[in-house]
Design a protein around this motif. Structure first.
Motif, PDB file in Angstrom:
ATOM      1  N   PRO A   1       0.788  -1.242   0.000  1.00 37.64           N
ATOM      2  CA  PRO A   1       0.000   0.000   0.000  1.00 37.64           C
ATOM      3  C   PRO A   1       0.812   1.281   0.000  1.00 37.64           C
ATOM      4  O   PRO A   1       0.356   2.305  -0.524  1.00 37.64           O
TER       5      PRO A   1
ATOM      6  N   PRO B   1      -1.554   4.368   2.694  1.00 37.73           N
ATOM      7  CA  PRO B   1      -0.212   4.499   2.125  1.00 37.73           C
ATOM      8  C   PRO B   1       0.694   5.327   3.023  1.00 37.73           C
ATOM      9  O   PRO B   1       0.254   6.312   3.615  1.00 37.73           O
TER      10      PRO B   1
ATOM     11  N   ASP C   1       1.042   3.570  -3.049  1.00 36.70           N
ATOM     12  CA  ASP C   1      -0.130   4.274  -3.568  1.00 36.70           C
ATOM     13  C   ASP C   1      -0.091   5.749  -3.170  1.00 36.70           C
ATOM     14  O   ASP C   1      -0.864   6.556  -3.691  1.00 36.70           O
ATOM     15  N   HIS C   2       0.790   6.086  -2.240  1.00 38.89           N
ATOM     16  CA  HIS C   2       0.897   7.484  -1.798  1.00 38.89           C
ATOM     17  C   HIS C   2       1.431   8.332  -2.946  1.00 38.89           C
ATOM     18  O   HIS C   2       2.364   7.946  -3.642  1.00 38.89           O
TER      19      HIS C   2
END
Length: 387
Positions: free
Chosen positions: A60, A225, A63-64
């Motif tokens: 995850p 994220p 995804d930032h």
């Protein structure tokens, strides 16, 4: 109003309820798809958790918006100088006791379920600290007014009683910079019992971060994220299997947070060897913590919702007051900070901060070269002197 009109309204209300339910289900499904990444392997833990082995570059964190296109970094050589000072076991979590493990190139992530999200106050607030109408209580030691580039300590592990599913009990270490109530940056790690977040009363290893005083950035574990995990041996948010018992065997989690002076990233480690670094909070996530922390805290916290109209009976630490000492009260030992020369040094000016002395408190431990600077902390909450 005739029967036909009543019946028509009833049908409309039912239809609207079904539409709302469908919309909610769709929003939850979208959120779950964002959090839960495709698994190379799946492991069923005996506590009911499902552990997904996810490719490290598909986790995850990436995804930032600030981390897109990046890949996990290797632990820096500069952190290898902090050697292990006590024996630790990699198998302190329930999921790994079966002998199962994730393949190389993957990390284990606790799968989030629809039930997990439904327990939250809202879909958008899932995984974040709740700024609601409760009393926040703590018993901590704080080292302040300096430049800190890391900290470490071994936190005694218990399973404290938690009165309400909304409440939690935490023992942790955290580094902060910035102004509370405005732009505080914080990175946190330790253990917690938090039924609303996890759906059970197990003691779990956790992390947290925020870049804006808990307003809109950051979350627990890998629920949003941000934190980049690099080690396949540990589940962040996973149940801890090594729990201390009253007058019995005592277990502690040696945890550390170290800043890489080249990248500015903050590395999290279990134990004291560089091979046990778990991952890092990228410097890009922060404003003030891009540079250094100006405060390091160790200790316990609870939240008190006063669900029965009086003080909660949620306990902190072991549930016993610190004066009871080893085997009865919770402790944190070998508490140290890292200075600007990357030296581990004992706390110089520790300040004990207690919100309610008659409910929870701290006591400095006796001088002991094996334990370094250490404290006992905790309390039983509601009682004769804690109404």
């Amino acid at each position: 109003m005739d029967f036909k009109t009543k019946n028509h309204q009833s049908v409309n209300q039912t239809f609207q309820s079904m539409q709302q339910l469908y919309k909610l289900k769709k929003m939850i499904a979208t959120r779950l798809q964002q959090i839960n990444k495709p698994a190379i392997k799946t492991i069923q833990s005996s506590d009911g958790d499902i552990i997904d082995c996810v490719l490290t570059h598909k986790q995850p964190a990436f995804d930032h918006s600030l981390l897109k296109g990046e890949k996990p970094m290797d632990p820096p050589q500069s952190l290898r100088r902090h050697n292990q000072i006590e024996n630790t076991s990699d198998h302190f979590q329930l999921w790994s006791l079966s002998g199962e493990s994730c393949p190389d190139g993957t990390i284990p992530i606790r799968r989030i379920t629809e039930e997990d999200i439904l327990r939250a106050y809202s879909i958008n607030s899932f995984g974040r600290k709740f700024a609601g109408p409760y009393v926040h209580e703590y018993a901590i030691v704080s080292e302040e007014n300096n430049m800190f580039y890391g900290a470490e300590g071994a936190i005694n592990v218990w399973t404290p009683y938690v009165e309400s599913s909304k409440e939690f009990s935490v023992a942790q270490m955290w580094l902060v910079a910035g102004t509370p109530g405005k732009d505080l940056n914080s990175i946190e790690t330790g253990w917690q019992v938090y039924p609303q977040l996890y759906g059970d009363y197990h003691t779990r290893f956790f992390i947290y971060w925020t870049g804006d005083d808990y307003k809109s950035t950051g979350c627990y574990n890998l629920m949003c994220p941000g934190f980049v995990q690099t080690n396949k041996k540990y589940v962040i948010g996973g149940t801890i299997s090594t729990i201390s018992t009253y007058k019995g065997k005592q277990y502690s989690m040696p945890l550390k947070i170290l800043k890489d002076n080249k990248t500015g990233n903050w590395w999290l480690g279990y134990g004291y060897g560089s091979e046990n670094l778990i991952g890092y909070w990228p410097s890009k996530l922060f404003t003030h913590l891009k540079h250094a922390a100006n405060e390091v805290n160790f200790g316990g916290e609870i939240v008190n919702f006063k669900t029965t109209g009086s003080h909660t009976s949620t306990v902190m630490g072991s549930g016993n007051f610190p004066e009871e000492g080893f085997g009865k009260a919770a402790y944190i030992k070998n508490m140290q900070v890292i200075d600007d020369d990357y030296n581990l040094i004992p706390l110089k000016n520790p300040r004990h901060i207690v919100s309610n002395f008659y409910c929870y408190r701290t006591v400095q431990g006796d001088t002991n070269p094996k334990w370094g600077y250490h404290i006992y902390f905790g309390g039983h909450g509601k009682g004769k002197n804690c109404p």
